[in-house]
Design a protein around this motif. Structure first.
Motif, PDB file in Angstrom:
ATOM      1  N   GLU A 218       0.700  -1.160  -0.167  1.00 11.02           N
ATOM      2  CA  GLU A 218      -0.053  -0.022   0.047  1.00 11.02           C
ATOM      3  C   GLU A 218       0.990   1.318   0.120  1.00 11.02           C
ATOM      4  O   GLU A 218       0.652   2.335  -0.659  1.00 11.02           O
ATOM      5  N   LEU A 219       1.980   1.108   0.611  1.00 14.99           N
ATOM      6  CA  LEU A 219       2.901   2.217   0.733  1.00 14.99           C
ATOM      7  C   LEU A 219       3.489   2.666  -0.504  1.00 14.99           C
ATOM      8  O   LEU A 219       3.418   3.812  -0.918  1.00 14.99           O
TER       9      LEU A 219
ATOM     10  N   ASP B  63       0.242   9.013  -5.797  1.00 14.38           N
ATOM     11  CA  ASP B  63       0.779  10.494  -5.637  1.00 14.38           C
ATOM     12  C   ASP B  63       1.303  10.950  -6.668  1.00 14.38           C
ATOM     13  O   ASP B  63       1.547  12.168  -6.685  1.00 14.38           O
ATOM     14  N   GLY B  64       1.587  10.301  -7.607  1.00 12.32           N
ATOM     15  CA  GLY B  64       2.499  10.530  -8.889  1.00 12.32           C
ATOM     16  C   GLY B  64       3.960  10.565  -8.670  1.00 12.32           C
ATOM     17  O   GLY B  64       4.699  11.018  -9.598  1.00 12.32           O
ATOM     18  N   ALA B  65       4.516   9.850  -7.690  1.00 12.83           N
ATOM     19  CA  ALA B  65       5.933   9.931  -7.633  1.00 12.83           C
ATOM     20  C   ALA B  65       6.631   8.881  -8.497  1.00 12.83           C
ATOM     21  O   ALA B  65       6.025   7.949  -8.769  1.00 12.83           O
TER      22      ALA B  65
ATOM     23  N   MET C  70       5.568  17.589  -2.360  1.00 14.68           N
ATOM     24  CA  MET C  70       4.751  16.353  -2.447  1.00 14.68           C
ATOM     25  C   MET C  70       4.395  15.602  -1.200  1.00 14.68           C
ATOM     26  O   MET C  70       5.050  15.872  -0.344  1.00 14.68           O
TER      27      MET C  70
ATOM     28  N   HIS D 160      -3.866   8.393   3.217  1.00 12.47           N
ATOM     29  CA  HIS D 160      -4.770   7.373   3.421  1.00 12.47           C
ATOM     30  C   HIS D 160      -4.141   6.394   4.369  1.00 12.47           C
ATOM     31  O   HIS D 160      -3.035   6.097   4.626  1.00 12.47           O
TER      32      HIS D 160
ATOM     33  N   LEU E 280      -3.183   2.835   6.355  1.00  9.68           N
ATOM     34  CA  LEU E 280      -2.663   1.825   5.512  1.00  9.68           C
ATOM     35  C   LEU E 280      -3.633   0.642   6.344  1.00  9.68           C
ATOM     36  O   LEU E 280      -3.790   0.364   7.469  1.00  9.68           O
TER      37      LEU E 280
ATOM     38  N   GLU F 134       2.098   1.924  -3.358  1.00 10.08           N
ATOM     39  CA  GLU F 134       0.851   2.154  -4.416  1.00 10.08           C
ATOM     40  C   GLU F 134       0.670   3.676  -4.175  1.00 10.08           C
ATOM     41  O   GLU F 134       0.241   4.477  -5.140  1.00 10.08           O
ATOM     42  N   ALA F 135       0.503   3.967  -2.572  1.00  9.78           N
ATOM     43  CA  ALA F 135       0.316   5.255  -2.156  1.00  9.78           C
ATOM     44  C   ALA F 135       1.269   6.131  -2.839  1.00  9.78           C
ATOM     45  O   ALA F 135       0.693   7.478  -3.576  1.00  9.78           O
ATOM     46  N   ALA F 136       2.372   6.116  -2.934  1.00 11.16           N
ATOM     47  CA  ALA F 136       3.456   6.783  -3.518  1.00 11.16           C
ATOM     48  C   ALA F 136       3.052   7.085  -5.104  1.00 11.16           C
ATOM     49  O   ALA F 136       3.272   8.208  -5.519  1.00 11.16           O
ATOM     50  N   THR F 137       2.874   5.815  -5.722  1.00  9.30           N
ATOM     51  CA  THR F 137       2.631   6.053  -7.202  1.00  9.30           C
ATOM     52  C   THR F 137       1.159   6.850  -7.508  1.00  9.30           C
ATOM     53  O   THR F 137       1.486   7.521  -8.333  1.00  9.30           O
TER      54      THR F 137
END
Lengths: 296, 444, 332
Positions: A189-190, A197-199, C1, C8, C10, A192-195
């Motif tokens: 999830e971490l 967010d566009g990183a 950023m 969100h 986890l 994916e969260a970054a992705t």
């Protein structure tokens, strides 16, 4: 291979928690039993090194006279001086420092990156490529020396420190280790969260993966540094004229019959840097948890 | 898609690299032609003394450290100021040999002078003749003379001489004079040589010692085996180069004798060069040991100053002589500094140099002239034993045993079984058969 | 950023079969290959060639550094499968491997668990864990040779006599030599594995222990129910690595016995020593290469079996999803 590492059942832990009070399992204080066990174990682990201090400080005959000494004697510094005289240890230490440092940095960086790719990124052939990586671990090192020397001499790298650095710069062990570590400690999830967010992946790598991987990187760093530092046979063949520390130590002698005290004094000189490095890196094993406030 | 192109490209590159490397390696490691037959075709002239030159040396076991200690390298610098000598030396010959063979295999990385142990000489003279310089083709030639045991080992079938002899290990028996005296036995060299006149009496005196003192007579059956086989004209191979160890008059009889001694408990069951063996040398846990000249140094170091005067040296009975160990200096064929290297090697192994080294308490010489020069050297540690005389007599009497490429494996298998007889109570006949089976498996 | 502090929550632990990461640009797609490229490039240059060379050489008769290799087809393999020394070496590798690996990994786990506690001088203990790995072989050999000396004065025999037993000839016996070597290997590698486990333990959440403690679990239960499951990937890693390591065991028995012979009766000649002996002492590189190839195949087989068994056990367990969501907690 890929199914084994990440267990379906959700017993794999979540992302690491920032330590609350002090380090480690805060609140879980060590009992007296723990101290006893660890002290006994530490004594057993440290004894041979301690003994090299003892043996390095007495003349050899005293070691063999039936009741060997157990305490350091007066001759340690003298023997160390002899060791330094007989083999150019200082320069060898410098070279080992260069080689091991470069190998460690390269290993930690490349293996974490590759480990991340194998652990968290999906790409074609991932399973097969990882399998090949694992398979390379099974190759016996002894026989590899002869053909590896052929390769190095064709590349003109004999007696160049690169010939010792390159084969060790990325290891299957390191890739495997970081992959397991990240599988266990970096939640999907971490990433994916970054992705989301566009990183870019690179940004993700540096900002999220590396901080979380820090304990693993610290351990990998220590082990890689030591493996590189203690390597004898390959450097002995490849960089004979610009020796690293273990090669230099093997050249310590008082002539026809090896003077074990002087040799051991030399090994003490060779081991001290390792202790220092471990002390420095060791602090990182716990310290890395605090970064990247994953738990909000 | 670009990813697959990238992968394919990488794969092709890797495969290409591998293929090229395989091809290249297939071209290396092979002989580059037939060895020269008869007299050498060309002669290497003397080196140019006006040019500075650096001679690289790769060595083991303290050979060059000893040269330096004896002042020989300084002497050479005075004679030839244009020459700089750089040597790197490692203690263990095994490591050295692994490195040397790897480099010979690839054809690069060799030094101008490489030391060679006698145990490797068979391989060198029989399978690597084309990789080493025939010293007769150099300006210095074979001016240095050596006894047959030394010279023969480094000479090929065609008569090419591939190295200069450095030191040697002529055999004697070293004994603890204090322990023998305690046990009521003769303890000086003259007295002992009257009583120990052959191997049978060596063993019977040993039994007397064991009965009187309750302690072992010798360190290991394998040491005794080495002693027994070193004095015979043939060891494992005959003059034609065929392995005869299974049937000749040396290996089996010596094995039987050593095994019997081991089974009867005359030995301390030690493994030579191990830690307990070092300790036993110090505490006198064995009374005698097979003693090549270089063992004196071990004894002095392990037993220490406090045991000075407690040891003696006994020449072998019946004027026998044997040799264990010793090295050579050799020059790889394609060395760019061959002429200068040859001059240095010849100097270091000349009579004067080797005598000087021995008188400094270092390696025992193999140069024939040197042997005559050292005849009156004695050693106070060993009760002023005339070690110069004893060892040079012994060396001159040592037979020129034909060497074979598998000598090491054969000796190893047999001595391993002697340990089995000593320590694991294996019956000697069974042990011998086991050794033969192992050898059949390994080198058959 | 907002990368560093995602907003969100986890939920749940790492699961590989979750939705695939969004494929972005071509750059993102090639990134994984770029990431793993350094390893494969270096391996291709310095690892693959030696491997292929070894396989190729196994079909030749080749004396190290002398003469030309002579093609003899499968003769080396025929010899190998008929060689009693080879089967002895395989058996010894297996027995020593088991004795040296299983207790070692268990002890390493226990030590890591203890090291994870909050205590003073923890860095000192950590350093002491890795000291065996850092200690020079010369020093270690010296000490262990004295400890396992055959004479009654050796430390091991002294301990035995204190326990009322007879002194043992350690290097001479069959099982005694193997046990001694196993002890040396254990000494050398336990701390190494303990540190690996310790690193893995750092990622086990504190709350898991706390909630287990609240549920009344004592330290042992915490170990079994929290630590062990959490370390599963790491444990699997060390099992695979130790399996491979056991088959490549060389240094400790080599130094124990002063050479590649593995004892008078070959009682501890493990397969790596047998290969070394063939390559450098006897000097027949073709045969040594054949040994290497066969061992390689066996190890790969072994690892696959090991990994297969482990994955079977993994798949059997149910998915207690509910347990996890409570322990991770949404926002903190």
């Amino acid at each position: 291979m890929t199914t084994i590492d990440a267990p379906r059942e959700a017993l794999a832990p979540t992302a690491p928690v920032p330590a609350k009070r002090g380090r480690g399992r805060a609140g879980e204080r060590a009992g007296i039993g723990t101290y006893v066990v660890l002290t006994v174990t530490a004594a057993a682990f440290l004894f041979p090194f301690y003994y090299s201090l003892v043996a390095g400080s007495h003349p050899p005959a005293e070691l063999y006279d039936g009741s060997p000494p157990l305490l350091p004697g007066p001759g340690l510094f003298r023997n160390m001086g002899l060791a330094l005289e007989q083999a150019d240890l200082i320069r060898a230490l410098g070279r080992s420092l260069v080689v091991s440092s470069v190998v460690t940095v390269a290993t930690v960086f490349f293996c974490t990156t590759a480990g991340f790719a194998f652990a968290k990124l999906r790409f074609r052939g991932r399973g097969a490529l990882f399998g090949i990586t694992l398979a390379t671990l099974t190759i016996p090192p002894t026989l590899g020396i002869v053909p590896l020397y052929v390769v190095m001499s064709r590349l003109g790298l004999v007696n160049n420190l690169a010939s010792v650095i390159l084969p060790a710069a990325v290891t299957a062990f390191g890739v495997f280790f970081m992959r397991q570590f990240l599988t266990q400690s970096l939640p999907d999830e971490l990433v994916e969260a970054a992705t989301v967010d566009g990183a870019s992946l690179t940004r993700t790598l540096f900002a999220i993966v590396f901080p979380i991987a820090r304990p693993g990187m610290a351990v990998l760093g220590i082990l890689s540094f030591m493996a590189s530092w203690n390597d004898f046979l390959w450097p002995f063949i490849a960089v004979r004229n610009t020796p690293t520390i273990q090669v230099a130590v093997a050249g310590i002698q008082a002539g026809y019959t090896p003077d074990i005290s002087v040799i051991l004094a030399g090994t003490v000189i060779a081991t001290v840097p390792l202790v220092i490095v471990t002390a420095i890196f060791g602090k990182q094993i716990v310290g890395g948890i605090t970064q990247g406030a994953v738990k909000g | 898609m670009s990813i697959f192109d990238k992968r394919r490209a990488a794969g092709t590159a890797a495969a290409g690299l591998v293929a090229v490397s395989l091809l290249l390696s297939a071209c290396t490691g092979g002989g580059s032609g037939t060895p020269e037959a008869g007299s050498p075709a060309s002669t290497l002239g003397p080196p140019d003394e006006s040019q500075p030159v650096t001679i690289n040396v790769d060595s083991f076991g303290g050979i060059f450290a000893n040269f330096e200690k004896a002042g020989l390298l300084d002497d050479y610098k005075k004679l030839h100021p244009n020459v700089t000598v750089k040597y790197s030396e490692v203690q263990q010959e095994d490591d050295y040999w692994t490195s040397l063979t790897t480099k010979l295999n690839s054809g690069t990385g060799l030094a101008d002078i490489q030391a060679l142990e006698i145990s490797r000489a068979a391989l060198v003279t029989q399978q690597q003749q084309d990789k080493w310089l025939d010293i007769r083709t150099t300006a210095v030639g074979d001016a240095n003379k050596y006894p047959p045991a030394k010279q023969g080992a480094i000479t090929t079938e065609d008569g090419a001489v591939l190295g200069w002899g450095t030191d040697a290990g002529p055999m004697a028996i070293c004994y603890r004079s204090d322990k023998l005296e305690e046990a009521g036995l003769p303890s000086t060299t003259e007295e002992l040589s009257k009583v120990i006149t052959d191997w049978d009496t060596y063993e019977s005196v040993g039994k007397q010692y064991v009965d009187a003192s309750g302690e072992p007579w010798m360190d290991a059956a394998s040491g005794y085996y080495r002693l027994l086989t070193s004095v015979q004209p043939e060891r494992n191979y005959n003059a034609e180069g065929e392995p005869t160890y299974a049937t000749n008059g040396t290996a089996r009889p010596s094995f039987d004798r050593a095994a019997r001694v081991g089974a009867e408990g005359l030995t301390a069951k030690l493994e030579q060069f191990s830690q307990p063996w070092n300790t036993a040398m110090n505490t006198g846990d064995f009374a005698t040991i097979a003693c090549p000249a270089w063992m004196l140094g071990y004894i002095k170091q392990q037993a220490g100053e406090e045991n000075s005067g407690n040891w003696g040296v006994l020449p072998l009975p019946q004027g026998l002589g044997g040799n264990w160990g010793g090295s050579y200096l050799a020059i790889p064929k394609d060395s760019p500094n061959a002429a200068a290297a040859a001059q240095l090697a010849a100097f270091l192994t000349s009579a004067e140099s080797e005598t000087k080294e021995f008188e400094a308490g270092l390696a025992f010489p193999s140069n024939s002239e040197s042997l005559e020069q050292i005849a009156d050297v004695t050693d106070p540690y060993f009760n002023d034993a005339p070690i110069g005389q004893i060892f040079s007599d012994g060396f001159r009497a040592a037979p020129d045993q034909p060497l074979g490429v598998d000598d090491g494996a054969i000796d190893q298998a047999i001595t391993q079984q002697l340990t089995a007889v000593e320590s694991n109570n294996v019956p000697p006949a069974e042990a011998w058969d086991s050794a033969m089976r192992t050898l059949e498996d390994q080198i058959g | 950023m907002a990368v560093d502090t995602p907003t969100h929550a986890l939920t749940g632990p790492a699961t590989p079969r979750s939705r695939p990461a969004r494929r972005g640009s071509v750059g993102a797609r090639s990134a994984p290959y770029v990431f793993i490229a350094p390893f494969f490039i270096l391996f291709g240059a310095f690892g693959l060639f030696p491997l292929l060379y070894t396989v190729w050489l196994s079909f030749f008769e080749y004396r190290l550094a002398s003469g030309d290799p002579e093609f003899i087809g499968l003769e080396n393999y025929a010899w190998l499968f008929g060689s009693p020394s080879f089967y002895n070496a395989l058996w010894k590798t297996f027995t020593i491997g088991i004795i040296a690996t299983v207790p070692q990994l268990c002890m390493a786990l226990g030590l890591a668990h203890l090291l994870n506690y909050n205590m003073r001088v923890r860095n000192f203990f950590r350093i002491s864990m890795i000291m065996p790995y850092a200690t020079s072989l010369v020093a270690a050999t010296l000490v262990f040779a004295s400890i396992f000396s055959n004479s009654p004065g050796g430390l091991a025999n002294v301990v035995l006599s204190l326990l009322g037993m007879e002194p043992i000839a350690w290097t001479a016996g069959n099982w005694t030599a193997q046990i001694a070597i196993a002890i040396i290997v254990t000494w050398h590698w336990t701390g190494y594995n303990a540190l690996i486990y310790l690193a893995g333990m750092q990622s086990i959440g504190q709350e898991l222990y706390e909630s287990a403690a609240i549920d009344g679990a004592n330290r042992w239960n915490q170990f079994v129910n929290v630590t062990l499951p959490g370390l599963r990937p790491t444990i699997l890693f060390t099992i695979i690595l130790s399996t491979i390591g056991a088959t490549q065991l060389f240094t400790e028995p080599f130094l124990f016995g002063n050479g590649a012979g593995g004892g008078a009766l070959g009682q501890y000649q493990v397969v790596a020593m047998y290969m070394y002996e063939m390559a450098f002492d006897i000097g027949r590189l073709g045969r040594a290469s054949a040994i290497a190839v066969v061992v390689l195949a066996l190890v790969i087989l072994l690892v696959l079996i090991n990994a297969g068994l482990a994955s079977l056990r993994t798949r059997e367990r149910p998915l207690p999803k509910t347990k996890t969501t409570t322990t991770t907690g949404g926002t903190r």
